[in-house]
Design an enzyme around this catalytic site. Structure first.
Site, PDB file in Angstrom:
ATOM      1  N   ASN A   9       2.117   5.678  -0.886  1.00 46.98           N
ATOM      2  CA  ASN A   9       2.215   5.480  -2.338  1.00 46.98           C
ATOM      3  C   ASN A   9       1.072   6.912  -2.608  1.00 46.98           C
ATOM      4  O   ASN A   9      -0.400   6.696  -1.713  1.00 46.98           O
ATOM      5  CB  ASN A   9       0.949   4.225  -2.521  1.00 46.98           C
ATOM      6  CG  ASN A   9      -0.030   4.362  -3.650  1.00 46.98           C
ATOM      7  OD1 ASN A   9       0.284   4.807  -4.493  1.00 46.98           O
ATOM      8  ND2 ASN A   9      -0.782   2.772  -4.246  1.00 46.98           N
ATOM      9  N   HIS A  95      -1.346  -3.493  -7.456  1.00 48.32           N
ATOM     10  CA  HIS A  95      -2.273  -3.193  -6.557  1.00 48.32           C
ATOM     11  C   HIS A  95      -3.065  -3.386  -7.048  1.00 48.32           C
ATOM     12  O   HIS A  95      -4.027  -3.142  -7.996  1.00 48.32           O
ATOM     13  CB  HIS A  95      -1.962  -0.853  -6.840  1.00 48.32           C
ATOM     14  CG  HIS A  95      -2.472  -0.544  -4.968  1.00 48.32           C
ATOM     15  ND1 HIS A  95      -4.067  -0.705  -5.212  1.00 48.32           N
ATOM     16  CD2 HIS A  95      -1.879  -0.134  -4.612  1.00 48.32           C
ATOM     17  CE1 HIS A  95      -3.666   0.049  -3.796  1.00 48.32           C
ATOM     18  NE2 HIS A  95      -2.875   0.217  -3.235  1.00 48.32           N
ATOM     19  N   GLY A 175      -7.961   2.115   2.697  1.00 45.24           N
ATOM     20  CA  GLY A 175      -9.072   3.528   2.987  1.00 45.24           C
ATOM     21  C   GLY A 175     -10.293   3.105   3.067  1.00 45.24           C
ATOM     22  O   GLY A 175     -11.131   3.646   3.180  1.00 45.24           O
TER      23      GLY A 175
HETATM   24  P1  13P Z   1      -5.308   3.186   2.671  1.00 45.39           P
HETATM   25  O1  13P Z   1      -3.792   3.874   3.407  1.00 45.39           O
HETATM   26  O2  13P Z   1      -5.246   4.463   3.127  1.00 45.39           O
HETATM   27  O3  13P Z   1      -5.786   2.255   2.955  1.00 45.39           O
HETATM   28  O4  13P Z   1      -4.377   2.714   0.901  1.00 45.39           O
HETATM   29  C1  13P Z   1      -3.080   1.502   1.297  1.00 45.39           C
HETATM   30  C2  13P Z   1      -2.670   1.399  -0.006  1.00 45.39           C
HETATM   31  O5  13P Z   1      -3.923   1.444  -0.997  1.00 45.39           O
HETATM   32  C3  13P Z   1      -1.269   1.710   0.051  1.00 45.39           C
HETATM   33  O6  13P Z   1      -0.682   1.213  -1.482  1.00 45.39           O
END
Ligand code: 13P
Length: 261
Positions: A9, A95, A175
């Site tokens: 993503n 999401h 994140g």
């Molecule tokens: P990260 O892998 O950056 O933590 O993000 C996960 C995410 O939100 C995928 O949709």
């Protein structure tokens, strides 16, 4: 055995030019990984050129969102027909960033799910608890509420329900570099699979892929994907560089082969 799905993503990252280069970099290196489905979900502006580039390879292209409406005066929205025209095979909905920054409700997500299930685009329905939910032991209640509301009026007889994919993304892991432990992941994934059994059927629950998302990287993918109910990953940050994304695909493919033997 369910095939693994490794999905990137990209969120609001990479230019079209950078996206094209990414695909060129991985395209020829993934042909041996037939046991893993590979998906890239770039921004809308990239869909046309990346779909063309991906043709003939085993990379699928998907969207990060979709409108609840078919067409009309909905400024800024994109319809399922528009996504189909660009060969989108998957579409992420619900999401946590859409829930948080665009106030998307469970009811709206139910409409998007219903809309997608009337097409050949596979919905990737995201659910996940916040840190406050986890710390107050609300994780399972939150997941159950999000799924039950998303499934309102949807049942085992709904057309294309077999295309559904679920992504468990704990908000506190997105994140942040704080990945769920394999135990925490498996616990929620098996809870989700049981809910799918109750809401849909044993057969569908066995078939539907449940992805984990939140700070997945090449160092932690193996332990996550070895869990019985973790069927792949939805990856943000680590999907933006072709070498890290490739490394995750490679590890997943190896784990799949080992678990079969
Ligand atoms: P990260 O892998 O950056 O933590 O993000 C996960 C995410 O939100 C995928 O949709």
């Amino acid at each position: 055995m369910r095939k693994y799905l490794i999905a990137g993503n990209w969120k609001m990252n990479l230019t079209v030019q950078e996206g094209k280069q990414f695909l060129i970099d991985i395209k020829d290196q993934i042909n041996s990984f037939h046991n893993v489905e590979i998906l890239v979900c770039p921004p809308y502006t990239h869909l046309d050129s990346l779909s063309r580039l991906a043709q003939g390879s085993n990379i699928c292209i998907g969207s990060q969102d979709v409108s609840t409406e078919s067409n009309g005066a909905y400024t800024g929205e994109i319809s399922t027909d528009m996504l189909s025209e660009l060969n989108c095979k998957y579409c992420i909905i619900g999401h946590s960033e859409r829930r948080q920054y665009h106030q998307e409700s469970d009811q709206l997500i139910n409409k998007k799910l219903t809309k997608l299930l009337a097409t050949n685009i596979s919905p990737i329905l995201c659910v996940g608890e916040s840190l406050a939910d986890r710390e107050s032991d609300q994780t399972f209640d939150v997941i159950k509420r999000q799924l039950t509301n998303a499934f309102n009026s949807i049942n085992k007889d709904t057309v294309n329900i077999q295309n559904l994919v679920i992504a468990y993304e704990p908000v506190w892991a997105i994140g942040t570099g704080k990945v769920a432990t394999p135990f925490q992941g498996q616990e929620v994934h098996s809870f989700i699979r049981n809910l799918l059994k109750e809401t849909l059927s044993d057969e569908l629950a066995d078939h539907i892929q449940i992805l984990y998302g939140g700070s997945v990287n090449p160092a932690n993918i193996e332990d996550l994907i070895k869990q019985e109910d973790i069927d792949g990953a939805l990856i943000g940050g680590s999907s933006l560089k072709s070498d890290t994304f490739l490394s995750i695909i490679k590890s997943s493919s190896q784990v799949y082969e080992l678990s079969k033997s």
